[in-house]
Design a protein around this motif. Structure first.
Motif, PDB file in Angstrom:
ATOM      1  N   GLU A   1       0.838  -1.214   0.000  1.00 52.18           N
ATOM      2  CA  GLU A   1       0.000   0.000   0.000  1.00 52.18           C
ATOM      3  C   GLU A   1       0.868   1.257   0.000  1.00 52.18           C
ATOM      4  N   ARG A   2       1.897   1.239   0.828  1.00 53.18           N
ATOM      5  CA  ARG A   2       2.765   2.422   0.932  1.00 53.18           C
ATOM      6  C   ARG A   2       3.447   2.721  -0.404  1.00 53.18           C
TER       7      ARG A   2
ATOM      8  N   THR B   1       0.691   3.919  -3.114  1.00 50.72           N
ATOM      9  CA  THR B   1       0.141   5.256  -2.853  1.00 50.72           C
ATOM     10  C   THR B   1       1.233   6.327  -2.946  1.00 50.72           C
TER      11      THR B   1
ATOM     12  N   LEU C   1      -7.656   1.440  -5.807  1.00 43.37           N
ATOM     13  CA  LEU C   1      -6.821   0.807  -4.781  1.00 43.37           C
ATOM     14  C   LEU C   1      -6.501   1.842  -3.717  1.00 43.37           C
ATOM     15  N   PHE C   2      -6.808   1.542  -2.496  1.00 48.19           N
ATOM     16  CA  PHE C   2      -6.470   2.408  -1.362  1.00 48.19           C
ATOM     17  C   PHE C   2      -7.020   3.826  -1.543  1.00 48.19           C
TER      18      PHE C   2
ATOM     19  N   THR D   1      -8.807  -3.529  -2.964  1.00 47.38           N
ATOM     20  CA  THR D   1      -8.048  -2.996  -1.820  1.00 47.38           C
ATOM     21  C   THR D   1      -8.047  -3.993  -0.667  1.00 47.38           C
TER      22      THR D   1
ATOM     23  N   ARG E   1      -4.834  -5.773   1.102  1.00 46.41           N
ATOM     24  CA  ARG E   1      -4.593  -5.624   2.551  1.00 46.41           C
ATOM     25  C   ARG E   1      -4.582  -6.993   3.246  1.00 46.41           C
TER      26      ARG E   1
ATOM     27  N   GLN F   1      -1.314  -8.447   2.546  1.00 47.61           N
ATOM     28  CA  GLN F   1      -0.279  -7.816   3.372  1.00 47.61           C
ATOM     29  C   GLN F   1      -0.218  -8.469   4.754  1.00 47.61           C
TER      30      GLN F   1
END
Lengths: 163, 86
Positions: A7-8, A11, A120-121, B56, B60, B63
């Protein structure tokens, strides 16, 4: 060492206005794959402006070549990226592979034609489509890529209900 | 005595629901690529579960799995001895 922070990385690149497409394992997971990936693969646009944005965005994450010792000199700067094409990096947010082109698809513009926009995110991110993933995996012909084909093809079939 | 029906008998209602689930899974599992994946050894139920999540949520969830795997590996091997497997 901590796990790659998917995610990091995604983004961070998006917020820095880098033109990129999520490919590889992270793209497969976004489409429903149950495989585990240890890095994030992206295909990036090779315009001078985008290469400059990419290098500036990654600089705070301390990018270095993966699999080399500390004494190998490497700086991810625009001349280096312009001179090369694909880079396997380790960053403070985890492993990140940069691809200037993708097997079976071609360069950024060709990959973009096989990508779809997925939220996404909270951001609209270009992600290689299932068809594109299948095409690229078939093109490499590598054992590790061919092994994931049955899953990707099953996902494409299961996804038919949602279309 | 009235004949039990799914609308009046909870057992029959549950059985009817299970029948629908079974029929649905049978239909999914008979699709050519899904069938090949099962024969290849892929747990298709994991894919079906993933498809119920948003992209998403899928990343996650992955992750969390990845974090657990790395933590376990470090527990076994010690920090700094991570070996790439994928």
């Amino acid at each position: 060492m901590s796990a790659t922070q998917i995610e990091r990385l995604i983004t961070h690149l998006h917020e820095a206005d880098v033109e990129f497409i999520v490919i590889g394992g992270a793209a497969a997971i976004a489409h429903g794959s149950a495989h585990v990936t240890f890095d994030v693969d992206i295909c990036y646009a090779r315009t001078l402006e985008n290469i400059a944005r990419l290098c500036a965005a990654l600089a705070p994450l301390n990018p270095r070549l993966r699999g080399t010792t500390e004494d190998v000199p490497f700086t991810l700067d625009p001349p280096t990226v312009e001179a090369g094409l694909n880079f396997t990096l380790t960053t403070d947010a985890g492993d990140l592979d940069l691809f200037g082109e993708v097997a079976g698809l071609g360069r950024f513009e060709d990959v973009l034609a096989s990508a779809e926009i997925i939220n996404l995110f909270g951001y609209d991110i270009h992600v290689l489509s299932l068809d594109g993933l299948i095409q690229s995996k078939q093109a490499t012909g590598r054992e590790k890529d061919l092994r994931v084909l049955p899953e990707l093809e099953a996902l494409r079939e299961l996804n038919e209900d949602a279309e | 005595m009235p004949t039990p029906s799914p609308s009046t008998d909870p057992y029959l209602e549950r059985a009817g629901r299970w029948q629908m689930v079974e029929d649905r899974l049978r239909e999914l599992y008979s699709r050519p690529a899904v069938k090949r994946a099962i024969e290849y050894g892929i747990d298709v139920t994991l894919l079906i579960e993933n498809l119920r999540r948003t992209p998403t949520e899928r990343l996650r969830w992955h992750q969390q799995v990845l974090d657990s795997m790395v933590a376990l590996r470090e527990e076994v091997q010690g920090p700094g001895r991570r070996k790439r497997v994928g």
